[in-house]
Design an enzyme around this catalytic site. Structure first.
Site, short mmCIF file in Angstrom:
data_model
loop_
_atom_site.label_atom_id
_atom_site.label_comp_id
_atom_site.label_asym_id
_atom_site.label_seq_id
_atom_site.Cartn_x
_atom_site.Cartn_y
_atom_site.Cartn_z
N SER A 37 0.80 -1.24 0.00
CA SER A 37 0.00 0.00 0.00
C SER A 37 0.82 1.28 0.00
O SER A 37 0.25 2.37 -0.01
CB SER A 37 -0.97 0.01 1.19
N LYS A 40 -0.05 3.83 -2.57
CA LYS A 40 -1.01 4.92 -2.41
C LYS A 40 -0.34 6.28 -2.28
O LYS A 40 -1.00 7.32 -2.41
CB LYS A 40 -1.93 4.64 -1.22
N SER A 100 -5.86 3.18 4.75
CA SER A 100 -5.43 2.43 3.56
C SER A 100 -6.59 1.79 2.82
O SER A 100 -6.48 0.66 2.32
CB SER A 100 -4.40 1.36 3.96
N LYS A 201 2.88 6.29 5.38
CA LYS A 201 2.03 5.22 4.86
C LYS A 201 2.57 3.85 5.24
O LYS A 201 3.76 3.57 5.08
CB LYS A 201 1.93 5.33 3.34
#
Length: 264
Positions: A37, A40, A100, A201
């Protein structure tokens, strides 16, 4: 006869100065591997760029398509979107970055470019423009997808560009929790609350392992301006080991820079 999962590449890590992008520490930083992720970071970067280029607004209302909800598997992260509901685009960005939400990533892509495929072209165009040599995006959310890959170095450079061009993202990534309707979840970045840590993140898939792009801003002795570092770790075996590695690298990075200032 059961088949075993492919062996994961050894852990990758890098720490850079966010402003200069100078490398302070690196280990297997150019190993090409799934970024989970952390993808992202580019989904957000491309969304910011699209809105700036087209004159659109984060206040736009998005009608959630059923496909973008049903495409998210039961074991994937989500922000709890429901087909047919209307949600501000800015709220989707929060759901994508804080918890997320893969459903949020799909909805953003569809709303801004009409399809995930079209938005992926935008993401890959930005990757080339930013000089991310080891990166190719095949998913807007970061789920395990053939040919979807990056490296710790590329993710750190991407994070530096995101912070430089859109520093307002930190007001989102610093949030400890997120709620939407009946859905609520805490931010999985356990480093929030550590000295100066305000993003960025987390990520995990079985193929990618436990991943984190973290950033912290601290003062250094004898230096008037605060210093921001970015540390990326990809492919850790556990959340605890990942977090410990990132904490260690941030501490070592700031100590290294403090020592350099004192010697100067």
């Amino acid at each position: 006869m059961p088949t075993s999962s492919p062996a994961r590449a050894p852990l990758s890590a890098i720490t850079i100065d966010a402003a200069s992008r100078a490398v302070i520490h690196q280990h297997n930083a150019d190993t090409v591997r799934p970024p989970a992720s952390l993808t992202k970071l580019m989904t957000a970067y491309a969304a910011y760029a699209c809105i700036a280029e087209t004159g659109r607004s984060w206040d736009e209302t998005v009608t959630i398509a059923g496909d973008d909800v049903h495409a998210v598997a039961a074991d994937e992260t989500r922000m709890g979107l429901l087909p047919g509901e209307t949600v501000p685009l800015a709220r989707l960005l929060e759901g994508m970055m804080i918890v997320s939400g893969n459903d949020a990533a799909l909805a953003i892509a569809r709303h801004l470019d009409g399809s995930q495929g079209a938005f992926l072209q935008r993401m890959n165009r930005h990757a080339r423009q930013l000089g991310l040599r080891d990166t190719r995006f095949a998913s807007v959310s970061g789920i395990t997808t053939p040919h979807h890959a990056s490296s710790a170095r590329d993710m750190a450079v991407l994070a530096a560009h995101l912070l430089a061009d859109h520093p307002q993202i930190l007001a989102i990534t610093a949030q400890r929790a997120f709620a939407h309707g009946r859905f609520s979840r805490t931010n999985q970045n356990a480093l929030l609350g550590d000295e100066g840590v305000d993003g960025l993140k987390t990520g995990y898939t079985q193929a990618a392992g436990f991943c984190l792009a973290a950033t912290a801003c601290r003062g250094l002795p004898g230096q008037a301006q605060l210093v921001r570092l970015i540390t990326v770790v990809l492919g850790s075996d556990s959340r605890q080991a990942r977090d410990a590695r990132v904490r260690e690298q941030l501490a070592t990075g700031f100590a290294t820079l403090a020592g350099a200032v004192i010697e100067a």
